[in-house]
Design a protein around this motif. Structure first.
Motif, PDB file in Angstrom:
ATOM      1  N   THR A  87       0.836  -1.190   0.000  1.00 23.37           N
ATOM      2  CA  THR A  87       0.000   0.000   0.000  1.00 23.37           C
ATOM      3  C   THR A  87       0.876   1.246   0.000  1.00 23.37           C
ATOM      4  OG1 THR A  87      -0.068   0.232   2.403  1.00 23.37           O
ATOM      5  CG2 THR A  87      -1.687  -1.257   1.395  1.00 23.37           C
ATOM      6  N   SER A  88       0.254   2.391  -0.074  1.00 24.28           N
ATOM      7  CA  SER A  88       1.004   3.651  -0.036  1.00 24.28           C
ATOM      8  C   SER A  88       1.689   3.851   1.315  1.00 24.28           C
ATOM      9  CB  SER A  88       0.079   4.828  -0.331  1.00 24.28           C
ATOM     10  OG  SER A  88      -0.935   4.934   0.656  1.00 24.28           O
ATOM     11  N   GLN A  89       1.237   3.111   2.332  1.00 20.13           N
ATOM     12  CA  GLN A  89       1.875   3.170   3.649  1.00 20.13           C
ATOM     13  C   GLN A  89       2.859   2.019   3.852  1.00 20.13           C
ATOM     14  OE1 GLN A  89       1.557   5.955   5.532  1.00 20.13           O
ATOM     15  NE2 GLN A  89       0.476   6.525   3.643  1.00 20.13           N
ATOM     16  N   ASN A  90       3.218   1.376   2.728  1.00 21.87           N
ATOM     17  CA  ASN A  90       4.228   0.315   2.701  1.00 21.87           C
ATOM     18  C   ASN A  90       3.800  -0.925   3.489  1.00 21.87           C
ATOM     19  OD1 ASN A  90       6.603  -0.740   1.718  1.00 21.87           O
ATOM     20  ND2 ASN A  90       7.850   0.023   3.417  1.00 21.87           N
ATOM     21  N   LYS A  91       2.516  -1.182   3.542  1.00 23.28           N
ATOM     22  CA  LYS A  91       2.021  -2.423   4.138  1.00 23.28           C
ATOM     23  C   LYS A  91       2.061  -3.515   3.077  1.00 23.28           C
ATOM     24  CE  LYS A  91      -2.033  -4.572   6.252  1.00 23.28           C
ATOM     25  NZ  LYS A  91      -3.459  -4.383   6.672  1.00 23.28           N
ATOM     26  N   LEU A  92       2.771  -4.591   3.361  1.00 23.94           N
ATOM     27  CA  LEU A  92       2.900  -5.681   2.402  1.00 23.94           C
ATOM     28  C   LEU A  92       1.609  -6.481   2.341  1.00 23.94           C
ATOM     29  CD1 LEU A  92       4.789  -7.312   0.510  1.00 23.94           C
ATOM     30  CD2 LEU A  92       5.374  -8.716   2.504  1.00 23.94           C
ATOM     31  N   LEU A  93       1.041  -6.576   1.128  1.00 25.73           N
ATOM     32  CA  LEU A  93      -0.197  -7.328   0.923  1.00 25.73           C
ATOM     33  C   LEU A  93       0.017  -8.616   0.142  1.00 25.73           C
ATOM     34  CD1 LEU A  93      -2.722  -4.464   0.023  1.00 25.73           C
ATOM     35  CD2 LEU A  93      -2.199  -5.440   2.278  1.00 25.73           C
ATOM     36  N   HIS A  94       1.081  -8.654  -0.662  1.00 31.26           N
ATOM     37  CA  HIS A  94       1.315  -9.840  -1.489  1.00 31.26           C
ATOM     38  C   HIS A  94       2.795  -9.924  -1.823  1.00 31.26           C
ATOM     39  CE1 HIS A  94       0.694 -12.846  -4.695  1.00 31.26           C
ATOM     40  NE2 HIS A  94       1.635 -12.174  -5.339  1.00 31.26           N
ATOM     41  N   ALA A  95       3.320 -11.146  -1.818  1.00 33.99           N
ATOM     42  CA  ALA A  95       4.707 -11.380  -2.253  1.00 33.99           C
ATOM     43  C   ALA A  95       4.785 -12.771  -2.849  1.00 33.99           C
ATOM     44  CB  ALA A  95       5.671 -11.249  -1.079  1.00 33.99           C
ATOM     45  N   ASN A 395      -6.837  -3.830 -15.740  1.00 31.71           N
ATOM     46  CA  ASN A 395      -5.723  -3.696 -14.795  1.00 31.71           C
ATOM     47  C   ASN A 395      -5.422  -2.241 -14.488  1.00 31.71           C
ATOM     48  OD1 ASN A 395      -5.465  -6.448 -14.710  1.00 31.71           O
ATOM     49  ND2 ASN A 395      -3.430  -6.528 -15.614  1.00 31.71           N
ATOM     50  N   LYS A 396      -5.453  -1.410 -15.511  1.00 32.53           N
ATOM     51  CA  LYS A 396      -5.183   0.016 -15.299  1.00 32.53           C
ATOM     52  C   LYS A 396      -6.207   0.607 -14.329  1.00 32.53           C
ATOM     53  CE  LYS A 396      -6.708   3.150 -18.052  1.00 32.53           C
ATOM     54  NZ  LYS A 396      -6.989   4.015 -19.227  1.00 32.53           N
ATOM     55  N   GLU A 397      -7.457   0.325 -14.558  1.00 35.40           N
ATOM     56  CA  GLU A 397      -8.511   0.881 -13.704  1.00 35.40           C
ATOM     57  C   GLU A 397      -8.403   0.348 -12.287  1.00 35.40           C
ATOM     58  OE1 GLU A 397     -11.962  -0.163 -15.946  1.00 35.40           O
ATOM     59  OE2 GLU A 397     -11.722   1.503 -17.368  1.00 35.40           O
ATOM     60  N   MET A 398      -8.027  -0.930 -12.142  1.00 33.64           N
ATOM     61  CA  MET A 398      -7.858  -1.529 -10.822  1.00 33.64           C
ATOM     62  C   MET A 398      -6.668  -0.921 -10.092  1.00 33.64           C
ATOM     63  SD  MET A 398      -7.073  -5.533  -9.934  1.00 33.64           S
ATOM     64  CE  MET A 398      -5.598  -5.523 -10.999  1.00 33.64           C
ATOM     65  N   MET A 399      -5.518  -0.866 -10.766  1.00 36.01           N
ATOM     66  CA  MET A 399      -4.298  -0.411 -10.112  1.00 36.01           C
ATOM     67  C   MET A 399      -4.314   1.078  -9.815  1.00 36.01           C
ATOM     68  SD  MET A 399      -1.586  -2.721 -12.291  1.00 36.01           S
ATOM     69  CE  MET A 399      -0.112  -2.100 -11.463  1.00 36.01           C
ATOM     70  N   MET A 400      -4.949   1.854 -10.679  1.00 38.19           N
ATOM     71  CA  MET A 400      -4.974   3.297 -10.488  1.00 38.19           C
ATOM     72  C   MET A 400      -6.208   3.754  -9.729  1.00 38.19           C
ATOM     73  SD  MET A 400      -2.102   4.135 -11.695  1.00 38.19           S
ATOM     74  CE  MET A 400      -2.252   5.923 -11.637  1.00 38.19           C
ATOM     75  N   GLY A 401      -6.909   2.806  -9.135  1.00 35.51           N
ATOM     76  CA  GLY A 401      -8.053   3.149  -8.303  1.00 35.51           C
ATOM     77  C   GLY A 401      -7.621   3.618  -6.921  1.00 35.51           C
ATOM     78  N   GLU A 402      -8.588   4.024  -6.114  1.00 36.90           N
ATOM     79  CA  GLU A 402      -8.309   4.549  -4.780  1.00 36.90           C
ATOM     80  C   GLU A 402      -7.619   3.509  -3.901  1.00 36.90           C
ATOM     81  OE1 GLU A 402      -8.053   7.555  -2.022  1.00 36.90           O
ATOM     82  OE2 GLU A 402      -8.761   7.695  -4.088  1.00 36.90           O
ATOM     83  N   SER A 403      -8.041   2.256  -4.023  1.00 39.09           N
ATOM     84  CA  SER A 403      -7.461   1.166  -3.227  1.00 39.09           C
ATOM     85  C   SER A 403      -6.782   0.163  -4.153  1.00 39.09           C
ATOM     86  CB  SER A 403      -8.547   0.483  -2.387  1.00 39.09           C
ATOM     87  OG  SER A 403      -9.196   1.406  -1.537  1.00 39.09           O
ATOM     88  N   GLY A 404      -5.854   0.659  -4.956  1.00 39.67           N
ATOM     89  CA  GLY A 404      -5.226  -0.160  -5.984  1.00 39.67           C
ATOM     90  C   GLY A 404      -4.481  -1.358  -5.434  1.00 39.67           C
ATOM     91  N   GLU A 406      -4.909  -3.042  -2.596  1.00 39.00           N
ATOM     92  CA  GLU A 406      -5.830  -4.064  -2.091  1.00 39.00           C
ATOM     93  C   GLU A 406      -6.492  -4.822  -3.235  1.00 39.00           C
ATOM     94  OE1 GLU A 406      -5.309  -0.987   1.066  1.00 39.00           O
ATOM     95  OE2 GLU A 406      -5.628  -0.964  -1.086  1.00 39.00           O
ATOM     96  N   ALA A 407      -6.916  -4.094  -4.254  1.00 41.65           N
ATOM     97  CA  ALA A 407      -7.582  -4.741  -5.391  1.00 41.65           C
ATOM     98  C   ALA A 407      -6.627  -5.650  -6.144  1.00 41.65           C
ATOM     99  CB  ALA A 407      -8.158  -3.675  -6.326  1.00 41.65           C
TER     100      ALA A 407
END
Length: 427
Positions: A87-95, A395-404, A406-407
């Motif tokens: 996330t923008s706060q550097n929380k790891l969601l996937h690796a 993908n563009k719409e998902m990644m550039m969304g408000e919660s990219g 998480e999505a």
């Protein structure tokens, strides 16, 4: 009597253009490639460039057909297939470290292009010559269609010449001059800008950034913006600040025109609507990359690019003597990693069409045989491109969304679960 050899020109010397030239060369069909850039030096080829991941059904198949798979495999390794999503706060969601089910090795764009180039006969590529315009005409003596190319010398003061061909392939990118022969549709702005900067010798100079980015790709998303990275040559980290904005002229509006990357950094990190509220580690990554870019290239204007795209499902009316491939045919943003792969798929199929004509005596006979086949090729290419462009748009719409973040992490989890399910079914 010597077999008839059509006069074939390829406008554009990017990966798809030179790959097509090599595929045809291996079939005994000479071509002429017109490329606006000067021939790159060894120093230029060694510089970090965008990384391209090649897919099994498209890019890797083309490497096999060119006889370059071993050379390709020897050229990868600067960037692993590992991926981190934060996330923008550097929380790891996937690796992940990539999956055996879908291997997509990464290679620098410069290196990939050079693999094709150095296997072409000397003189195939006319460096420093750009296709400025094209016109279709009928040869009054033979009835054959001819394509008149207007060529500009980009390295010698802009002199122009004209050359005539039996068939021209537009591989000349987003703003293709060859596309004008078949369509008046032009790309539109995608709503996304990329600011690009590079950190070289990262392990030695900035090990903290290596720890953050890992050995492959880092994707940090949130609030309609993103920081995307991949590793590359010279132990580099390539950083793309992805800015979502409806303003195609954002750089000018924001007063960034003519500024260096180090100067642009200030605006990116101070604006709370951009990266001002992001985690300190991610802001450090972006700031360091901008500073290093300017330190390595003093006075160079920042690389700020508005991304453009052709409509999903774009088609054109088939015309004898010409076709399009790659970005000229189906320009899409990089959010699915499909651009170079569908381009290489295009030329793999087109080479089969153009190389499969035998026993003809002249241009008229050759065009009569090849024209219908090219039409079928275009139908298949356009259908395939529609699917890939649709995926890219989603993908563009998902990644550039408000919660990219998480999505995207949720989408990755679903994709990996589907892979495991297939593997269980096969076992």
């Amino acid at each position: 009597m010597a077999p008839f050899r059509p006069r074939i020109a390829i406008a554009g010397g990017g990966p798809s253009g030179v790959a097509l030239a090599l595929l045809l060369h291996r079939r005994g069909i000479p071509t002429t490639v017109f490329e606006l850039r000067s021939k790159p030096t060894a120093v230029e080829l060694a510089r970090p460039s965008g990384m391209l991941d090649l897919h099994e059904e498209s890019g890797l198949q083309t490497m096999r057909a060119c006889g370059l798979l071993d050379a390709f495999q020897a050229s990868v390794g600067d960037c692993s297939e590992a991926m981190r999503i934060v996330t923008s706060q550097n929380k790891l969601l996937h690796a992940d470290e990539g999956t055996e089910d879908s291997q997509r090795p990464e290679i620098p764009r410069n290196v990939l292009t050079d693999l094709f180039v150095k296997n072409l006969p000397e003189g195939t590529i006319r460096w420093g010559q750009k296709a400025l315009d094209a016109e279709l005409a009928c040869n009054s003596a033979t009835g054959a269609t001819e394509v008149m190319l207007k060529l500009g010398e980009t390295t010698s003061g802009g002199d122009t010449t004209t050359a005539t061909f039996d068939f021209v392939v537009g591989s000349d990118g987003a703003w293709s001059r060859i596309r004008r022969l078949v369509s008046d549709v032009r790309p539109s702005y995608s709503g996304v800008q990329f600011v690009t900067a590079t950190v070289r010798l990262a392990s030695t100079k900035y090990p903290r950034l290596v720890d953050l980015c890992g050995s492959g790709s880092l994707i940090a998303l949130g609030g309609g913006n993103g920081i995307l990275t991949h590793r590359g040559p010279q132990d580099s980290i390539r950083v793309y600040a992805s800015v979502g904005t409806p303003d195609e002229h954002w750089a000018e509006t924001a007063g960034l025109m003519g500024q260096t990357a180090a100067q642009v950094k200030t605006r990116l990190l101070a604006d709370e609507g951009l990266f001002g509220k992001w985690a300190p580690g991610l802001k450090d990554l972006l700031a360091t990359a901008c500073d290093e870019e300017t330190r390595d290239n003093p006075g160079l204007v920042a690389d700020i690019m508005p991304l453009s795209e052709l409509p999903v499902g774009y088609r054109w009316e088939h015309r004898m003597g010409v076709t399009l491939v790659g970005d000229a045919a189906h320009l899409m943003t990089p959010f699915a990693g499909e651009g170079v792969n569908v381009a290489l798929w295009d030329v793999l199929d087109l080479a089969e069409v153009l190389g499969g004509v035998h026993g003809v005596k002249n241009a008229t006979e050759w065009q009569a045989v090849v024209d219908e086949r090219v039409g079928r090729f275009e139908e298949g290419m356009q259908a395939r491109a529609k699917e890939k462009a649709g995926e890219t748009m989603r993908n563009k719409e998902m990644m550039m969304g408000e919660s990219g973040a998480e999505a995207m992490s949720q989408a990755m989890a679903q994709a990996m679960a589907a892979v495991k399910q297939r593997q269980m079914h096969l076992s």
